[in-house]
Every structure is written in C-alpha cells, then in structure tokens.
Design an enzyme around this catalytic site. Structure first.
Site, PDB file in Angstrom:
ATOM      1  N   LYS A  83     -29.124 -18.772 -23.670  1.00 16.60           N
ATOM      2  CA  LYS A  83     -28.000 -17.861 -23.382  1.00 16.60           C
ATOM      3  C   LYS A  83     -26.647 -18.444 -23.790  1.00 16.60           C
ATOM      4  CE  LYS A  83     -29.047 -18.212 -18.924  1.00 16.60           C
ATOM      5  NZ  LYS A  83     -29.903 -19.437 -18.889  1.00 16.60           N
ATOM      6  N   HIS A 211     -29.236 -25.109 -10.012  1.00 20.01           N
ATOM      7  CA  HIS A 211     -28.143 -25.141 -11.006  1.00 20.01           C
ATOM      8  C   HIS A 211     -26.859 -25.272 -10.206  1.00 20.01           C
ATOM      9  CE1 HIS A 211     -25.507 -24.357 -14.306  1.00 20.01           C
ATOM     10  NE2 HIS A 211     -26.464 -23.992 -15.131  1.00 20.01           N
ATOM     11  N   GLU A 281     -31.915 -27.777 -17.894  1.00 19.61           N
ATOM     12  CA  GLU A 281     -31.601 -26.602 -18.719  1.00 19.61           C
ATOM     13  C   GLU A 281     -30.169 -26.691 -19.258  1.00 19.61           C
ATOM     14  OE1 GLU A 281     -32.045 -23.483 -15.868  1.00 19.61           O
ATOM     15  OE2 GLU A 281     -34.152 -23.930 -15.504  1.00 19.61           O
TER      16      GLU A 281
HETATM   17  N1  PLP Z   1     -29.822 -22.390 -16.636  1.00 14.83           N
HETATM   18  C1  PLP Z   1     -29.457 -21.266 -16.006  1.00 14.83           C
HETATM   19  C2  PLP Z   1     -30.434 -20.612 -15.105  1.00 14.83           C
HETATM   20  C3  PLP Z   1     -28.165 -20.745 -16.189  1.00 14.83           C
HETATM   21  O1  PLP Z   1     -27.807 -19.622 -15.539  1.00 14.83           O
HETATM   22  C4  PLP Z   1     -27.275 -21.400 -17.074  1.00 14.83           C
HETATM   23  C5  PLP Z   1     -25.923 -20.900 -17.286  1.00 14.83           C
HETATM   24  O2  PLP Z   1     -25.465 -19.962 -16.691  1.00 14.83           O
HETATM   25  C6  PLP Z   1     -27.729 -22.550 -17.744  1.00 14.83           C
HETATM   26  C7  PLP Z   1     -28.995 -23.033 -17.489  1.00 14.83           C
HETATM   27  C8  PLP Z   1     -26.859 -23.308 -18.706  1.00 14.83           C
HETATM   28  O3  PLP Z   1     -25.803 -23.877 -18.037  1.00 14.83           O
HETATM   29  P1  PLP Z   1     -24.760 -24.822 -18.787  1.00 14.83           P
HETATM   30  O4  PLP Z   1     -24.382 -24.154 -20.053  1.00 14.83           O
HETATM   31  O5  PLP Z   1     -23.641 -24.965 -17.841  1.00 14.83           O
HETATM   32  O6  PLP Z   1     -25.452 -26.126 -19.047  1.00 14.83           O
END
Ligand code: PLP
Length: 422
Positions: A83, A211, A281
């Site tokens: 994402k 998270h 993640e």
């Molecule tokens: N995992 C989940 C479930 C998330 O919702 C997000 C971001 O919203 C991420 C991983 C990635 O987070 P980041 O870009 O802060 O590492």
C-alpha cells in the site's frame, strides 16, 4: 538523451538486471536523470506531456534500505507493505531481494501472485476484510491473515476455516505521523476472547501482530507492543495453539531506525523464544527516500484579498494534494522544494527577466480547489518563473499510491529509474 530512450527507461526497467549491469540503460545519478528528462520532455510538445510532473526512483537506495534492515534487524523478515508504494518495478525489485509482501486487498494480492510470488510470502494484513476478499484469498492459497474482532474471526472461519490467523493487537504511538490505534487492534481482553473462540472453532492461530502507527519515532511504543505480544503468545500457547509467529508491523522511519531497531533486536533476543518466527511489514522505511518528485511551475500571480493585490507571490505547479501530495495534508508535512531553473520560456517574448534575490512563495496545486495548497513558505534564492521545475525529495511513501483523478488530472506519473549507489 532522446525522448524515446527516456520513455523506455521509465516504462520497463528490469530490476533483476541492476546488479549485473548497472550502467545498461539505467542512470546512476538522480540529478543527471532529472536534467536529461527535462531536456527530453521539452521536445514533446506534440503530446502535451511536457507539462506533466515525473518521479525519479532510485532503486539503488531501496537496496541500501534493505541492507540497513538486514544489518540492524537480521532476525526479522520484512514483508513490504504494498500500500505504501505499489510501483510495479519497485515491487518486482523487492521480490528479487527476497522480501515478503503485506497486501491489503484483492488487487494487491493479485498483482504479487501474477509475478509468481508464492502465496506463503504474502500476509493479507487487513483486519477488517470483505467476505469476497477472504473468498479470493482462499481461492489463491493466501491463508495468512490478520484479525482483531469476533465478527472477523467468525467470517474467516466460515469462508476460510484453514486460515492462519494472526491476531492484530492494540498498539499506539500517539506521536506517530499516522496513529492507527483508533481503527485497529484488539485489547488484551478482546484477544483472550478471540483465542477462546478460535479454540472452540478448531482454528489455527499462527501468532500475533501489531502496528504502532506509521512514521513512529518511539522505541517505547515498540517495546510496549512487544511486551503485550509476548504475553498473548504465551496465553495462546497455554491454550494449546502452536502460535509461532510474531509480526511487528510497520511504522519505521529512516532517521530513527537504528535506535528503534536496536531496542527491538534486544527485546527479541532476550524475551522472545527462538522457535518464534519474527516478521515485519515496513513500507515507508524502504521507499520514502528512494523517490524524488519533480513538478513544473505552470502559472504564477500575486495574492489578492478584499484590500486588493498583495505582495505575496503565488506559484501554481502541476501536482497537488489530489495527486502526489495528499499525504502531506494527512501527515501535516511541509514539503520543501528545490528550484530547477529552466531556460525555456513557455509564455512568449514578453516574459519577465528573472530577478536574483531571495523570494518567498505560496505554492498551489493545479486544481480549482483552494484546499489544493502545498506550502505557504517556500523560499528560493531567486525569482521563480513559469516553466521552472521544483524538485521534492523523499516522495516515495504514500504519494503515487494515493493519487486521484480529481479535476481530470492524471493519477499516473512517468517514473525514471535510477540505480545509484550500486
Ligand atoms: N502494515 C499495515 C497493516 C499498515 O496499515 C501499514 C500502513 O498503514 C503498514 C504496514 C506500513 O506502515 P509504514 O509505511 O509506516 O511502515
């Protein structure tokens, strides 16, 4: 460089080749790539794309981030959060580096599988999924998925009874750029209820995740979440689950990574049993500093109010909050552009000559919405003219992933790939 060459670089790099032939068709220097792209695009008048913003993506920087991850968190397997930036060559490159993938939707899962990523390298890390997306996940063999509430557990049991459940626990860094705790995460009590119900249903609770929030500087938030996770893993095991997975989520910022990672590593080494597989993640950490965005000044004017014309200069660029700057609004960022002066004058022979002293501007996006404002305090060492370019660094995270087509502007951007530092 000819326009056609620029186009071929921007469309089809094969990241797998970057190691073997860094110079073959790929730039090594971001600013050189910007310079050549601008030169080439100025000759594209016939297709009107000379006024489009573009990214320069340095996949070499992605490799640097990956190596940093492996150095400081060698026992934690990264599952890149698609994402954050779903740029296809980036995803393919990460695939060659051996990361797993955190997917949030059917489309993200479909994309990863279409390149032969094994379903076991995917975690469907959305704790509140549509029934059809659970059905899709089952049909393609993606069984690992997160869950933080009883309805979701029942839904998953009904549609995909063989799921490998990862309980998403409550975690919060209130100072994070985006705190996720209002939306997701089971408290310890809820987690206990979920474990009991999963036991009754004969489900497989593979482990726990959390998270702390995206863009976190807090080692303490990670430590608290790790402690809670350890506790729930122990409870799960005491109830008879195998539970051998700990997913520490995302949230990592490059500037604070070494300190935060040190604390996480220490906790894992001393508190987490060695038979527990630890994954994460990360999104932003891998890509934020790998992408620069280059926008073009398409118009300018003086600000006005009911008192008349003011001295405040205003620039209008070809990208704004409905395209690659949306996250700047959500995260209260203050984008800082660097000026790239153009010697091409697109507004005719009467164009003003540039004055060479400090100028401050309010920069706007291209739409007709007055919320489409980038920054009110951009300072440059000269006047800025229509046709100049503005370079924004660190634009890899939650930028092109969030672009819309509002006002008919394109949500897609050209991307020039660079392999510096390789
Ligand atoms: N995992 C989940 C479930 C998330 O919702 C997000 C971001 O919203 C991420 C991983 C990635 O987070 P980041 O870009 O802060 O590492």
């Amino acid at each position: 460089m000819a326009a056609a060459d620029v186009a071929s670089i921007s469309q089809a790099p094969v990241p797998g080749y970057i190691h073997a032939t860094p110079s073959r068709g790929l730039y090594r220097d971001v600013d050189q790539a910007i310079h050549d792209y601008i030169g080439a695009s100025s000759k594209l008048e016939h297709d009107f794309s000379e006024d489009e913003p573009f990214f320069v993506a340095d996949l070499g920087q992605v490799l640097i981030q990956h190596q940093k991850w492996q150095k400081y968190l060698p026992m934690v397997e990264p599952f890149y959060a698609v994402k954050c930036n779903p740029d296809l060559p980036l995803l393919r490159y990460l695939g060659t580096l051996g990361t797993g993938f955190d997917c949030a939707s059917i489309e993200e899962i479909r994309t990863m599988l279409s390149w032969g990523v094994e379903p076991s390298r995917i975690i469907f890390a959305n704790p509140c999924k549509s029934p059809s997306s659970v059905r899709f996940a089952r049909s393609v063999g993606v069984y690992r998925t997160t869950c933080d509430n009883i309805d979701e557990l029942e839904k998953i049991h009904f549609i995909m009874p063989e799921a490998m459940i990862v309980l998403r626990l409550f975690a919060s860094d209130p100072e994070a750029m985006t705190d996720l705790s209002d939306k997701f995460g089971a408290t310890k009590d809820v987690a206990l209820d979920l474990l009991k119900r999963a036991r009754q249903l004969g489900m497989n609770v593979e482990g726990v995740s959390f998270h702390v929030g995206s863009g976190s500087r807090s080692a303490t938030a990670f430590e608290t979440a790790l402690r809670d996770s350890k506790h729930i893993l122990e409870v799960a095991r005491s109830l008879g689950f195998k539970s051998n997975l700990l997913d520490i989520g995302g949230g990592f910022l490059d500037e604070h990574f070494v300190i935060v990672a040190e604390k996480i590593r220490c906790f894992i080494e001393t508190e987490i049993p060695s038979d527990i597989r630890v994954i994460a993640e990360p999104g932003r950490f891998y890509v934020q500093n790998a992408y620069s965005l280059v926008t073009k000044v398409i118009a300018r004017r003086q600000a006005t109010s009911q008192h008349g014309v003011s001295t405040i200069g205003m620039l209008y660029q070809n990208d704004g909050i409905y395209r690659n700057f949306m996250n700047a609004v959500f995260e209260n960022l203050r984008p800082e552009p660097q000026l790239i002066r153009s010697n091409i004058n697109p507004i005719g022979p009467e164009a003003p000559r540039r004055t060479r002293c400090e100028h401050e501007y309010h920069i706007w996006g291209p739409t007709c919405d007055s919320r489409d404002s980038i920054t009110k305090t951009a300072i440059f060492d000269s006047e800025v003219l229509v046709g100049d370019w503005l370079k924004y660094k660190d634009m890899g995270a939650y930028t092109l992933a969030m672009a819309t087509r509002f006002n008919g502007f394109d949500s897609q951007c050209k991307i020039v790939y660079v392999s510096s530092k390789l």
